[in-house]
Scaffold this active site. Structure first.
Site, PDB file in Angstrom:
ATOM      1  N   ASP A 510      -6.547  13.959  -6.937  1.00 16.01           N
ATOM      2  CA  ASP A 510      -5.870  13.102  -7.126  1.00 16.01           C
ATOM      3  C   ASP A 510      -5.920  11.468  -6.583  1.00 16.01           C
ATOM      4  O   ASP A 510      -7.465  11.085  -6.715  1.00 16.01           O
ATOM      5  CB  ASP A 510      -4.386  13.398  -5.985  1.00 16.01           C
ATOM      6  CG  ASP A 510      -3.126  13.018  -5.856  1.00 16.01           C
ATOM      7  OD1 ASP A 510      -2.920  12.119  -6.603  1.00 16.01           O
ATOM      8  OD2 ASP A 510      -2.640  12.736  -5.183  1.00 16.01           O
ATOM      9  N   GLU A 513      -6.772   6.360  -9.942  1.00 14.13           N
ATOM     10  CA  GLU A 513      -6.464   5.355 -10.691  1.00 14.13           C
ATOM     11  C   GLU A 513      -6.605   4.519 -10.536  1.00 14.13           C
ATOM     12  O   GLU A 513      -7.348   3.417 -11.565  1.00 14.13           O
ATOM     13  CB  GLU A 513      -4.941   4.754 -10.191  1.00 14.13           C
ATOM     14  CG  GLU A 513      -3.840   5.251 -10.379  1.00 14.13           C
ATOM     15  CD  GLU A 513      -3.363   6.762  -9.240  1.00 14.13           C
ATOM     16  OE1 GLU A 513      -3.060   7.884  -9.858  1.00 14.13           O
ATOM     17  OE2 GLU A 513      -3.906   6.608  -7.982  1.00 14.13           O
ATOM     18  N   ASP A 648       4.500  11.663  -8.444  1.00 10.18           N
ATOM     19  CA  ASP A 648       5.416  11.720  -6.968  1.00 10.18           C
ATOM     20  C   ASP A 648       6.920  10.828  -7.196  1.00 10.18           C
ATOM     21  O   ASP A 648       7.349  10.080  -7.289  1.00 10.18           O
ATOM     22  CB  ASP A 648       4.915  10.577  -5.967  1.00 10.18           C
ATOM     23  CG  ASP A 648       3.899  11.355  -5.675  1.00 10.18           C
ATOM     24  OD1 ASP A 648       3.418  11.994  -5.995  1.00 10.18           O
ATOM     25  OD2 ASP A 648       3.178  10.034  -5.341  1.00 10.18           O
TER      26      ASP A 648
END
Length: 1412
Positions: A510, A513, A648
């Site tokens: 997670d 980015e 999300d």
């Protein structure tokens, strides 16, 4: 230029909103650099000489762009110079700037280097770089491919490409000299494109432009920059191509949208990885994929990949597609298709094949951010089991960590001993655990991962030279530099140590980015702030002091140089979050550097990819198993290492619907394993929404429920209606695991998406092009979910064909030839799922609660008929609704299976089970059917063994894989068969060699085992306990199902197996043995089954004999055969090879098949046989009755009896390389029918139909592709000579060669160069006509026997006396050798491979060789 004029007209028509008056330098869709101030009016803007256009785009949200901007439509022109066309079809040269534009975007690069290179027959790479200085380029080692120089070249790169061909080897060049503005052109193509190349590159020298068009067909242009501007500055690159208004564009992700396609409204789509979920429409999200798939109105497709990781905008307008990039180089890969599947195949050739996911990942996954303890997680698992709901994997978010630090366990809520006990229990129950790992490592002295990372100096560096400091969940953090080898080693060690504590099964990445809760080039800890939260804050505390708020002091760097300052403030601002946010916003600073000196300005979009590569390889090394990695961030090529989910989302009906285009888009990027958080991540779901979402999500490739800390619990067992929906939908998912896993395997081999748009399978049906509320799973299943609150019906479109519900309701949709929209009933808990007629699959009979449990459930073969068979005749038999014509139809599908976690995919026979269903309609309109199950893929079954010879199979790899578990065969289900079946039986068949199947046992079933009704025909085989077992690839299972009585036929007696039951007891075998199917897979099996069985009996008896003590060589036996090339038909023209073609073999090759007709019992054919018992090798002289009638059929048959034709057919039969057939199966009979079709197309008369004409038609069938004939004339002559016994004489006959060239040109012109067989009915009609000729079955049998025995056929004409004499002498030598061999001990079947000579003899039967 015409294109330029067209562009101006279209641009004007699109400008519904005003532009600056009379200023042709203004383009509302061009790059906008601010020319005004807030509150400026249009009059004030135009008064400054600037352009005015509101930043409004049809159907788009608000986009923050200046309304008053500087002129942006000026030309930027380069001129090509010193173009050099290479022999491989490549071109290189220099481009010189002679007209500049938009100085506010920076200075132009004066000289560019051009390099265009065809990588395959369908992939063209065009690269433009700065000729004077090196610029940043995406590192090729990030990609697991061998197609890119410097690529990772991992195991996936070795997967064969669909239709890939070698690079062209010659170039044809046409060039015209000229000067700037003269619009001169240069074009280059490869002469080998006659064989396979799909494109032609055309260059416009001044002004420079590129055009790439298809070869063949319509010759459509797919890429054309002519008339557009080429801008190449230090921080602004612009490239555009014209695109027809009717073309649909897909890709350029990641973004959330109501539609799958890109709206061509001119809105810039930013590509810059950003921590933003799908609740914000049309904004750039976690991933960047600079790739477009274009779907033309006619269904053809092409793709364009810009291999560039810098921040960019992709701008699709009504007439063009533009790329605006802030750095790097223009490295374009054009993917020529022409089908959507081809485009994905070509994309994944370039960036790497998708990873083969473990089998267990196809199960149901449960996760929540907010599980308070290991005991709560344990209760969730127990509740799933108590509710009878499947659960494969439990995931834990950062809750399980100590202070949200990676690789730790919370000492109170997730104590290590309890986690170890819990995970051990999961594994005992065949369940899994996957933890989350964030890239940020907490700054915390004494925390081992931080200390080790600091000691090894593996952190990303800030502009100040210190480790870059960010803030994420754990608090102050550093970020590993995954470009650095020692950083990858560091991360592998951490994962190994962590798994040593608790054995996780996969890793969830997670925040990669990379996400950062702070914004700044330099950050430091506040003097009064703690470095972290302890990870146990209450919801109220999190609300008052949330950890996603930056707790660092950060500022913009000031003491920097001009280059760094330009990176912070590039002259062109992309539409980041639709508001031109700074590139460093809530991320790592663009000034941060890797250890190799590259900066985040260039590499930001690659951080997630580099972490995925590192984690994938680490998990594989640590576990020794196939790795599973799920990543929130992705870039092109991530599919080689990880799956991806949409992130999300929210628990809303809009998000439910938008999840379909979201997951479909991921598959189109080459990441087939994708999903969305089922029931919604943010906000509280409702029972109705969750029930609908689990019904839909059960058909995502990755199926997981996940929710936020602040959201309510949403496990499936919490509401009765959700539990019921989950049981039904997930039950079907688990039953379909063989189909889904086979789709996963196909995705790893070709890049084909698992979940795919409807148009992906039906690109020529324009009705499918805008569908994004339905989808398909694989190529057979259509899913039509309900996506609106309160609805219990859904409008669903069905492409042409017949569609059968896979549920037990028996619903069938006849969509006809044009497709059909139908309103379907779908109450809560139901989801329409339909299977396309003409498809087949294997599924489990019962779902379990885990994939392992389900995998032990019996398999059911499901075949969907292409039409419904219903109604009754007076005698109770079926009406003729399967087809209007008498004949056969075949449906085939191959299942892939392995242990589920081996590091590499299996390739042996035992990894594949091929299902082939054949249905026959007799002259009386009644139907029968057969379903054959065989271990092996179509390529295995087609080739049999290495070399394609009919030899005993000795596959060591298959034997090693024989422990692979296969379930029992529990039944057969035929969708659309609605009439009673009057008999059913099961046959167990054994492969005696690579070409023949023999029945070893027949098992009768009671009449009650076969039931038919509205839901189709069901045959229950559970009582037989038919366990599938692949000890060797020759082990097969088959059964028959019938709709009519079988005509009587003679049965041969087989040695060894159990006695055959009388045919009357079995109700017939079901298929007429005298009928051969054009598209049938079982023609050879039936032909072998009907032939005289004496040879098989003798072979079986010899195989049962005791093994001899010694076996001598038989090197002096010289039978006839083709040399053991990998592919003998396509060898070069080796005219000096004494033993080439179908001539006499060299003794060095050992003995191949031979035969003795006196003792083998082989039937004679015509006046003689290929294995004649006399010394004189007689011709095949069966004269066709009515040969003088003058009909084309009789002339064709007469020519077919020639040596030239017979030898060619025998060579193909021997290698099982017949070019005519379907579903990867073919037959001798179908090939002859295809030759007759081409003779008719050429308008031949009986007299004109010579043996040369027939052989030429055969060569066309072998060498034709696409829509026109593409083989070279000399190449075809080489093939002809390799298949003829008079090869040496013909090689020297220059007159013959010239005549053949002339004849070939004449015939091709007469048939309009149409030599591709596209219409199966055309071939079937020709086959029916051939079957009316009395000599055709006899000729086919003769060719089969000659192929089986590797003998040279000599026909009625077309051979020399020398060839006949050589054949006779060779036969005499062969028989003498056989007589000598009888004096020696015989090798048994079991000991044959230990013989010194590698061959063995069975008296009076066949003599195989181990030479492949």
């Amino acid at each position: 230029m015409v294109w330029a004029l067209l562009a101006l007209v279209l641009a004007a028509s699109l400008a519904a909103l005003p532009l600056a008056a009379a200023d042709s330098q203004c383009y509302r869709f061009g790059p906008r650099v601010d020319c005004g101030y807030a509150g400026m009016t249009q009059e004030e803007c135009e008064g400054k000489g600037c352009c005015w256009a509101p930043a409004e785009f049809e159907g788009a949200p608000h986009v923050d762009l200046p309304w008053c901007f500087k002129a942006n439509a000026g030309d930027s022109k380069y001129q090509a110079d010193e173009l050099d066309w290479g022999e491989d079809g490549s071109v290189s040269g220099a481009l010189k700037l002679y007209k500049s534009t938009q100085s506010e975007l920076g200075p132009d690069v004066q000289s560019l280097k051009l390099a265009a290179e065809p990588l395959t027959d369908s992939i063209l790479r065009i690269k433009l770089t700065d000729a004077a200085s090196k610029r940043w380029e995406v590192p090729p080692w990030l990609f697991r491919t061998s197609l890119l120089p410097g690529g990772g070249g991992g195991p996936d790169a070795s997967q064969p490409a669909r239709g890939a061909a070698a690079k062209p080897n010659q170039a044809g060049v046409h060039a015209t000299a000229g000067h700037a503005d003269a619009s001169t052109t240069t074009s280059g193509t490869s002469s080998s494109q006659q064989n396979s190349q799909q494109f032609k590159l055309h260059l416009n020298e001044a002004p420079f432009g590129m055009e790439v068009s298809r070869l063949g067909g319509t010759g459509a242009t797919v890429f054309n920059t002519t008339g557009t501007r080429l801008v190449y500055k230090d921080q602004y690159l612009e490239l555009s191509t014209w695109v027809a208004p009717s073309t649909l564009l897909f890709g350029a992700g990641e973004r959330a949208s109501h539609t799958l396609r890109l709206e061509r409204n001119g809105m810039p789509r930013a590509l810059w990885n950003h921590d933003l979920g799908p609740t914000f429409l049309e904004q750039n999200m976690y991933s960047s994929h600079p790739y477009i798939l274009a779907l033309e109105e006619d269904g053809s497709a092409w793709g364009m990949l810009l291999l560039n990781a810098n921040a960019m905008d992709v701008v699709p307008t009504e007439d063009r597609l533009s790329w605006r990039v802030t750095g790097g180089v223009l490295d374009v890969f054009l993917l020529m298709g022409p089908t959507p599947l081809d485009v994905l195949d070509q994309l994944t050739q370039v960036v790497g094949r998708p990873a083969l996911m473990p089998y267990w990942t196809l199960g149901w996954h449960q996760c929540k951010y907010g599980y308070k303890s290991v005991w709560e997680v344990e209760a969730v698992v127990a509740n799933y089991s108590a509710a009878g709901l499947p659960l494969e994997t439990i995931w834990t978010d950062i809750d399980h960590m100590d202070g949200w630090r990676d690789f730790t366990f919370h000492p109170e809520n997730y104590p290590l001993p309890e986690m170890q006990r819990f995970v051990e229990q999961l594994h005992q129950n065949d369940q899994r655990w996957v933890p989350i790992v964030d890239p940020g490592i907490k700054v915390d002295p004494g925390y081992a991962p931080y200390d080790e990372g600091s000691k090894a100096d593996i952190w990303m560096k800030g502009v100040d030279g210190k480790p870059y400091l960010g803030w994420v969940w754990a608090g102050a953090t550093h970020f590993p530099d995954f470009f650095l080898p020692r950083a990858r080693d560091y991360f592998t060690r951490l994962l190994k140590e962590h798994r040593g504590l608790v054995p996780w099964d996969g890793i969830w990445i997670d925040m990669d980015e990379v996400s950062n809760f702070c914004t700044g080039d330099i950050c430091q800890l506040r003097s009064d702030a703690a470095t972290t939260h302890d990870g146990t804050l209450s919801v109220a505390q999190l609300h008052d002091d949330p950890p996603w708020v930056c707790h660092l002091d950060c500022w913009e760097a000031s003491d920097i140089n001009d280059t760094q300052r330009a990176w912070l403030n590039p002259p062109y601002a992309i539409s980041n979050s639709l508001s031109r946010l700074p590139l460093g916003f809530k991320s790592m600073s663009v000034l941060a550097t890797h250890h190799d000196g590259s900066v985040e300005y260039n590499t930001h979009n690659l951080y997630g990819l580099s972490e995925c590569l590192t984690t994938h390889d680490a998990v594989k090394e640590v576990t020794g198993k196939r790795p599973f990695v799920l990543s929130r961030s992705s870039f092109t090529g991530t599919g080689s290492y990880a799956g991806h989910w949409t992130g999300d989302n929210s628990a809303t009906w809009d998000q439910l619907a938008q999840s379909i285009p979201g997951v479909l888009n991921i598959g189109l990027w080459g990441i087939p394993f994708a999903g969305a958080d089922i029931c919604g991540f943010q906000g509280d779901t409702t029972p109705e929404l969750c029930a609908r979402w689990v019904s839909l999500g059960a058909f995502y490739p990755f199926s997981r429920s996940h929710s936020d800390l602040h959201s309510s619990y949403q496990e499936l067992y919490r509401w009765p209606e959700v539990a019921a929906a989950g049981k039904r939908a997930l039950g079907m998912r688990y039953k379909l695991l063989p189909y889904l896993y086979t789709a996963v395997h196909a995705a790893a081999a070709t890049g084909a998406p698992i979940m795919r748009p409807v148009w992906f399978n039906f690109p020529q049906d324009r009705h499918t092009h805008h569908i994004d509320r339905q989808f398909m799973v694989g190529d057979a299943l259509l899913v039509s979910p309900v996506l609106e609150q309160g609805a219990d019906t859904v409008e669903a479109y069905f492409p042409p064909g017949t569609w059968h519900s896979l549920w037990e309701d028996g619903e069938t949709i006849d969509a006809g030839k044009d497709g059909k929209t139908v309103k379907l009933e779908a109450p809560l808990g139901e989801i329409p799922l339909h299977m396309l007629g003409g498809k087949a699959l294997l599924m489990h009979s019962q779902p379990g609660l885990t994939t392992a449990d389900t995998k032990r459930s019996p398999l059911v073969a499901v075949v969907a008929l292409p039409a419904v068979l219903e109604g009754n005749l007076p005698d109770g038999y079926t009406l003729p609704l399967l087809g209007a014509e008498e004949g056969q139809q075949s449906i085939s599908w191959t299942m892939y299976n392995d242990g589920g976690e081996e590091p590499e995919a299996g390739t042996s026979h035992c990894n594949f089970l091929t299902l082939t269903a054949t249905f026959e309609r007799a002259a009386d309109g009644r139907h029968s059917g057969e379903v054959l199950l065989q271990f092996g893929s179509p390529s295995h079954l087609r080739s049999g063994s290495a070399g394609g010879k009919c030899e005993p199979v000795a596959d060591a790899e298959a034997a090693a894989a024989s422990e692979l578990e296969w379930p029992a065969l529990g039944g057969v289900r035929v969708l659309g068969w609605r009439v009673p079946a009057n008999g059913a039986a099961v046959e167990l068949v054994q492969r005696s060699n690579a070409c023949e199947l023999a029945v070893t046992e027949r098992l009768a079933l009671p009449t009650s085992a076969a039931t038919a009704g509205s839901e189709g025909l069901h045959i229950d085989l559970a009582s037989l306990n038919l366990q599938l077992k692949c000890g060797l690839p020759c082990r097969h299972t088959m059964f028959g199902l019938f709709g009519r009585q079988k005509r009587e036929r003679t049965e041969g007696t087989l040695a060894a197996p159990a006695p055959l039951r009388p045919e009357a007891e079995l109700g017939g075998r079901g298929l007429d043995g005298q009928q051969q199917a054009v598209w049938g897979s079982s023609s050879k099996r039936r032909r072998a089954d009907e032939s005289n069985a004496a040879a098989a009996a003798a072979a079986a008896a010899a195989a049962a004999a005791a093994a001899p003590t010694e076996c001598e060589s038989d090197a002096d036996a010289l039978p006839f055969s083709c040399p053991p090339y990998d592919n003998p038909l396509f060898e070069g023209d080796d005219s000096e090879d004494e033993f080439g073609g179908c001539g006499i073999l060299s003794p060095d090759w050992g003995s191949a098949w031979s035969c003795d007709t006196k003792e083998s019992g082989l039937p004679a054919v015509g006046a003689a046989d290929c294995c004649a018992s006399s010394q004189e090798f007689e011709d095949f002289t069966c004269t066709p009755p009515g040969a003088n009638s003058g009909s084309l059929l009789d002339g064709f048959m007469a020519a077919l009896h020639s040596t030239r034709a017979l030898c060619s057919l025998t060579a193909l039969e021997k290698l099982d390389m017949h070019p005519v057939g379907a579903e990867e199966f073919s037959s001798l009979e179908a090939t002859c029918a295809g030759m007759l079709v081409l003779c008719r197309r050429a308008g031949l008369t009986a007299d004109e139909c010579t043996s040369d004409c027939l052989v030429l038609t055969l060569l066309w069938l072998l060498q034709s592709t696409g829509s026109q004939y593409v083989a070279g004339l000399d190449y075809n002559l080489t093939l002809l000579l390799h298949m003829h016994p008079d090869r040496h004489a013909l090689l020297k006959d220059k007159v013959m060669r010239a005549n053949m060239v002339q004849l070939q040109l004449q015939l091709l012109q007469r048939c309009g160069w149409r030599v591709v067989l596209r219409d199966g009915e055309e071939v079937q009609a020709a086959l029916r006509e051939l079957n009316t000729h009395p000599s055709f079955p006899e000729l086919c049998h003769f060719v089969s026997e000659c192929a089986r025995t590797s003998a040279v056929p000599l026909g009625t004409h077309g051979h020399s006396p020398e060839a006949a004499a050589a054949a006779a002498a060779q036969q005499a030598a062969q028989q003498a050798a056989q007589q000598r061999q009888q004096q020696r001990p015989a090798c048994s079947h079991a000991s044959a491979q230990t013989c010194a000579s590698g061959s063995y003899s069975t008296r009076g039967a066949l003599r195989p060789s181990n030479r492949r």
